[in-house]
Design an enzyme around this catalytic site. Structure first.
Site, PDB file in Angstrom:
ATOM      1  N   ASN A   1       3.149 -11.073  -4.968  1.00  0.00           N
ATOM      2  CA  ASN A   1       4.558 -10.828  -5.270  1.00  0.00           C
ATOM      3  C   ASN A   1       4.956  -9.445  -4.755  1.00  0.00           C
ATOM      4  O   ASN A   1       4.214  -8.473  -4.952  1.00  0.00           O
ATOM      5  CB  ASN A   1       4.791 -10.888  -6.782  1.00  0.00           C
TER       6      ASN A   1
ATOM      7  N   ASP B   1      -6.632 -12.201 -15.043  1.00  0.00           N
ATOM      8  CA  ASP B   1      -5.285 -11.795 -15.448  1.00  0.00           C
ATOM      9  C   ASP B   1      -5.181 -11.855 -16.971  1.00  0.00           C
ATOM     10  O   ASP B   1      -5.637 -12.803 -17.602  1.00  0.00           O
ATOM     11  CB  ASP B   1      -4.230 -12.698 -14.794  1.00  0.00           C
TER      12      ASP B   1
ATOM     13  N   GLY C   1       9.403 -10.712  -8.391  1.00  0.00           N
ATOM     14  CA  GLY C   1       8.913 -10.462  -9.741  1.00  0.00           C
ATOM     15  C   GLY C   1       7.694  -9.554  -9.817  1.00  0.00           C
ATOM     16  O   GLY C   1       6.931  -9.619 -10.779  1.00  0.00           O
TER      17      GLY C   1
ATOM     18  N   HIS D   1      -1.974  -6.511  -5.286  1.00  0.00           N
ATOM     19  CA  HIS D   1      -2.951  -7.421  -5.871  1.00  0.00           C
ATOM     20  C   HIS D   1      -2.582  -8.816  -5.412  1.00  0.00           C
ATOM     21  O   HIS D   1      -1.408  -9.109  -5.159  1.00  0.00           O
ATOM     22  CB  HIS D   1      -2.941  -7.331  -7.396  1.00  0.00           C
TER      23      HIS D   1
ATOM     24  N   HIS E   1       0.772  -1.788  -7.428  1.00  0.00           N
ATOM     25  CA  HIS E   1      -0.528  -1.539  -6.784  1.00  0.00           C
ATOM     26  C   HIS E   1      -0.920  -2.922  -6.286  1.00  0.00           C
ATOM     27  O   HIS E   1      -1.110  -3.828  -7.117  1.00  0.00           O
ATOM     28  CB  HIS E   1      -1.516  -0.976  -7.818  1.00  0.00           C
TER      29      HIS E   1
ATOM     30  N   THR F   1       5.517  -6.704 -10.859  1.00  0.00           N
ATOM     31  CA  THR F   1       5.594  -5.815 -12.026  1.00  0.00           C
ATOM     32  C   THR F   1       4.611  -4.655 -11.948  1.00  0.00           C
ATOM     33  O   THR F   1       4.824  -3.627 -12.581  1.00  0.00           O
ATOM     34  CB  THR F   1       5.338  -6.587 -13.333  1.00  0.00           C
TER      35      THR F   1
HETATM   36  P1  AMP Z   1       2.857  -9.058 -10.564  1.00  0.00           P
HETATM   37  O1  AMP Z   1       3.916  -9.474 -11.552  1.00  0.00           O
HETATM   38  O2  AMP Z   1       2.722  -9.931  -9.371  1.00  0.00           O
HETATM   39  O3  AMP Z   1       3.005  -7.591 -10.219  1.00  0.00           O
HETATM   40  O4  AMP Z   1       1.485  -9.254 -11.324  1.00  0.00           O
HETATM   41  C1  AMP Z   1       0.945  -8.341 -12.235  1.00  0.00           C
HETATM   42  C2  AMP Z   1      -0.054  -9.113 -13.038  1.00  0.00           C
HETATM   43  O5  AMP Z   1      -0.904  -8.187 -13.690  1.00  0.00           O
HETATM   44  C3  AMP Z   1       0.560 -10.004 -14.123  1.00  0.00           C
HETATM   45  O6  AMP Z   1       0.165 -11.352 -13.916  1.00  0.00           O
HETATM   46  C4  AMP Z   1      -0.001  -9.425 -15.414  1.00  0.00           C
HETATM   47  O7  AMP Z   1      -0.295 -10.420 -16.374  1.00  0.00           O
HETATM   48  C5  AMP Z   1      -1.253  -8.717 -14.939  1.00  0.00           C
HETATM   49  N1  AMP Z   1      -1.694  -7.604 -15.759  1.00  0.00           N
HETATM   50  C6  AMP Z   1      -0.943  -6.572 -16.228  1.00  0.00           C
HETATM   51  N2  AMP Z   1      -1.707  -5.720 -16.933  1.00  0.00           N
HETATM   52  C7  AMP Z   1      -2.970  -6.211 -16.896  1.00  0.00           C
HETATM   53  C8  AMP Z   1      -4.215  -5.795 -17.463  1.00  0.00           C
HETATM   54  N3  AMP Z   1      -4.318  -4.676 -18.200  1.00  0.00           N
HETATM   55  N4  AMP Z   1      -5.301  -6.561 -17.234  1.00  0.00           N
HETATM   56  C9  AMP Z   1      -5.215  -7.684 -16.490  1.00  0.00           C
HETATM   57  N5  AMP Z   1      -4.066  -8.136 -15.935  1.00  0.00           N
HETATM   58  C10 AMP Z   1      -2.960  -7.423 -16.141  1.00  0.00           C
HETATM   59 ZN    ZN Z   2      -2.942   2.124  -8.394  1.00  0.00          ZN
END
Ligand code: AMP
Ligand code: ZN
Length: 113
Positions: A86, A29, A92, A99, A97, A94
């Site tokens: 999430n 992350d 939350g 994960h 896709h 963000t």
């Molecule tokens: P969520 O808020 O559960 O959707 O988690 C999205 C996660 O993706 C967050 O913890 C971000 O820090 C992480 N994230 C966003 N952009 C990137 C990136 N380019 N490389 C690695 N992690 C990312």
């Molecule tokens: Zn995607």
């Protein structure tokens, strides 16, 4: 392609890749909230957990087993870890896709904030 994780999977955006196979990618992350903070991401674009279908059952099982393997590999299995997906605004989410966050390396509170 606007999805940031699809772009990482396509190699268009750099990421620290921990694991890659035909179905999954694991990256660090970019904004870690625990000493170990990995993201387990299916290559297939699925927006949220709500969009999973029966044909994804095996994929989700693989994600959990890979998370367990990684927890062992990083030496956090015994102390403990958290796997978090999430989903939508209240949680939350963000990046739309799916994960699975693998969080470990410190004691975590409950209930989550
Ligand atoms: P969520 O808020 O559960 O959707 O988690 C999205 C996660 O993706 C967050 O913890 C971000 O820090 C992480 N994230 C966003 N952009 C990137 C990136 N380019 N490389 C690695 N992690 C990312
Ligand atoms: Zn995607």
């Amino acid at each position: 392609m606007s999805c940031i994780f699809c772009r990482i999977i396509a190699g268009e955006i750099p990421a620290k890749i921990i694991h890659k196979d035909d179905e999954l990618i694991v990256i660090e992350d970019i904004n870690p909230v625990a000493p170990l903070h990995l993201l387990l991401i299916p290559k297939k674009h699925i927006a949220t957990v709500l969009d999973l279908s029966e044909s994804d059952d095996k994929l989700v099982g693989r994600i959990y087993r890979l998370a367990a393997d990684l927890a062992r590999k990083y030496g956090v299995a015994e102390n403990g870890f958290r796997i978090v997906a999430n989903t939508n605004a209240d949680a939350g989410q963000t990046v739309f896709h799916i994960h699975f966050h693998l969080l470990a390396g410190r004691a975590m509170g409950w209930p989550p904030g």
